[in-house]
Enzyme design. Structure first.
Site, PDB file in Angstrom:
ATOM      1  CE1 TYR A 297      -4.272  -1.597   0.437  1.00 48.56           C
ATOM      2  CE2 TYR A 297      -2.929  -3.182   1.628  1.00 48.56           C
ATOM      3  CZ  TYR A 297      -4.110  -2.858   0.996  1.00 48.56           C
ATOM      4  OH  TYR A 297      -5.123  -3.773   0.906  1.00 48.56           O
ATOM      5  CB  SER A 363      -1.809 -11.215  -1.838  1.00 54.28           C
ATOM      6  OG  SER A 363      -0.745 -10.693  -1.064  1.00 54.28           O
ATOM      7  CD  GLU A 364      -4.931  -7.205   1.504  1.00 55.55           C
ATOM      8  OE1 GLU A 364      -4.825  -6.019   1.911  1.00 55.55           O
ATOM      9  OE2 GLU A 364      -5.227  -8.152   2.247  1.00 55.55           O
ATOM     10  CG  ASN A 365      -1.692  -2.028  -5.282  1.00 57.28           C
ATOM     11  OD1 ASN A 365      -1.826  -1.720  -6.467  1.00 57.28           O
ATOM     12  ND2 ASN A 365      -1.081  -1.240  -4.424  1.00 57.28           N
TER      13      ASN A 365
END
Length: 463
Positions: A297, A363-365
């Site tokens: 992030y 896996s997340e952004n």
């Protein structure tokens, strides 16, 4: 220029059981630490919105999976709730939970969407927290038993497992900085929680491999590159210590099976090492993952301290460094986070150059924005800012892959606007807008862009 991604690239998004299922005290599920904290201190949650309803995936799963299909997802990550599957943390399995998760997994597969299943997303069952949570080796063993139940029940169809999502966050939130229950501020206890989490991870990995289920198991880490303010040795060393504490404390055991000696020496020097047992080292060595999930992030900007530590203050990571606000940085003002797209490439490069180039994926952004209804036109949220955010990160992912990084996919946080801990629904992250009152779902402009990108396995650079 066309940004084309490798064949079979994983296009999708991520969510979690506590942030999407709702029905947090229904259908046999017991309370988690979030239910308990909300009961005790509802004022600490934005607009006093707790974990009970969320985006109601427990009831809307079939329609939501159809939406995943419309968004051209070929993969999707969520989690299994320990408190739903084994309400007391150990022992009896809840048949309603088994039926629910079987339906979800089967429907995803029927729609051509590969399930990525995580086992712990900050949602400690209250029954386990009352026995010490991650400070207790008995809870470590209970988690390993829970993981094995999941492998037994669902491992015939689930081939991508993850032990933990962002295991540093319960350490930071629950035991250092007071933004998760149990709201402890104690570095020594935090170190024990972190250490026991990785022992639990290694036990779950060992259990999975013992079953020979022809899949893979990994962990999901939020990697936050630590950039020194300058090349001054004091700044460089400060950034190195931040990296040791917040990244390598989980990255090294997950990829190398052991802790960085520099971190061990630092904690020993300050009498902060967790209690270890003789067999721990051999166990940790068995926890090296098949696949690393990378949540990215924001960067961490670090400078050396320019003031003395108050010797009467609690021992904290910030004894060794200060945070640095880089002039001219690009910000997401709603979340208070810097947007630095190149950081995702720097993570991939570090993994390739220093960790043997592991199989990994983003896996997340994601980008949380407040009051998105401001951007609604003709019934659709025109979130061009989110499209720009994804595109610019994907360009750096593409560069990392072109240089040899083994990055296999990109999952956005998140699919539908979901409940986000004490922030509740303050910031929205989804490809799909959620109307909380009606539970109506509406695809945002970014969802349409992502669906087209996934279908084309890439995108054209805008000129």
């Amino acid at each position: 220029m066309k940004y084309a991604f490798p064949q079979d690239f994983w296009w999708g998004s991520a969510s979690s059981a506590p942030q999407s299922e709702g029905e947090s005290l229904s259908f046999g599920k017991s309370a988690t630490i979030w239910d308990e904290w909300f009961r005790l201190q509802p004022e600490r949650f934005n607009q006093q919105v707790g974990p009970q309803q969320t985006s109601d995936f427990y009831r809307c799963w079939r329609d939501d999976i159809a939406l995943l299909k419309r968004l051209n997802h070929n993969s999707f990550r969520t989690s299994i709730s320990w408190a739903r599957l084994i309400p007391q943390g150990r022992g009896e399995v809840n048949p309603q939970a088994v039926a629910f998760y079987n339906q979800v997994i089967d429907e995803m597969l029927a729609q051509g969407i590969t399930p990525f299943i995580n086992l712990f997303h900050f949602d400690m069952p209250l029954a386990m927290q009352q026995q010490g949570g991650w400070e207790s080796r008995a809870v470590v063993q209970a988690y390993a038993e829970f993981a094995d139940v999941c492998f037994r029940l669902f491992g015939d169809r689930v081939k991508h497992w993850f032990t933990f999502n962002e295991p540093i966050v319960p350490v930071e939130g629950g035991y250092l900085y007071d933004f998760h229950y149990p709201n402890v501020v104690d570095f020594s206890r935090a170190a024990t929680v972190a250490y026991h989490t990785m022992l639990a991870h290694a036990l779950a990995v060992r259990n999975y491999r013992a079953r020979g289920q022809d899949g893979e198991i990994g962990i999901i880490l939020n990697l936050t590159p630590s950039y020194p303010r300058s090349a001054n040795p004091a700044d460089v060393q400060a950034a190195n210590i931040a990296d040791l504490m917040f990244n390598r404390s989980f990255l090294d055991p997950a990829l190398r099976g052991s802790y960085p000696q520099e971190l061990v020496a630092l904690l020993r020097q300050h009498d902060q090492l967790p209690p270890c047992q003789a067999e721990d080292a051999a166990l940790l060595a068995q926890g090296v993952v098949d696949l690393l999930g990378i949540n990215y992030y924001q960067p961490r900007r670090i400078q050396c301290r320019d003031s003395l530590v108050n010797p009467d203050s609690p021992f904290m990571p910030e004894w060794f460094f200060s945070h640095y606000a880089m002039p001219g940085r690009k910000m997401n003002p709603y979340r208070g986070w810097e947007i630095y797209e190149k950081g995702i490439y720097d993570i991939l490069t570090n993994l390739r150059e220093n960790y043997g180039n592991p199989r990994c994926f983003i896996s997340e952004n994601g980008m949380g924005v407040e009051d998105e209804r401001r951007f609604e036109q003709n019934g659709q949220i025109q979130d061009d800012y989110r499209i720009d955010f994804i595109r610019e990160h994907l360009q750096w992912v593409h560069r990392g892959i072109s240089e040899g990084s083994r990055c296999l996919g990109y999952h956005m946080w998140t699919f539908i606007d979901n409940w986000s801990w004490s922030n509740a629904y303050k910031n929205r992250y989804g490809f799909v807008q959620l109307d909380l009152a009606s539970q109506q779902r509406t695809i945002k402009k970014s969802g349409e862009w992502f669906a087209a990108t996934a279908a084309a396995n890439g995108f054209e650079e805008q000129r």
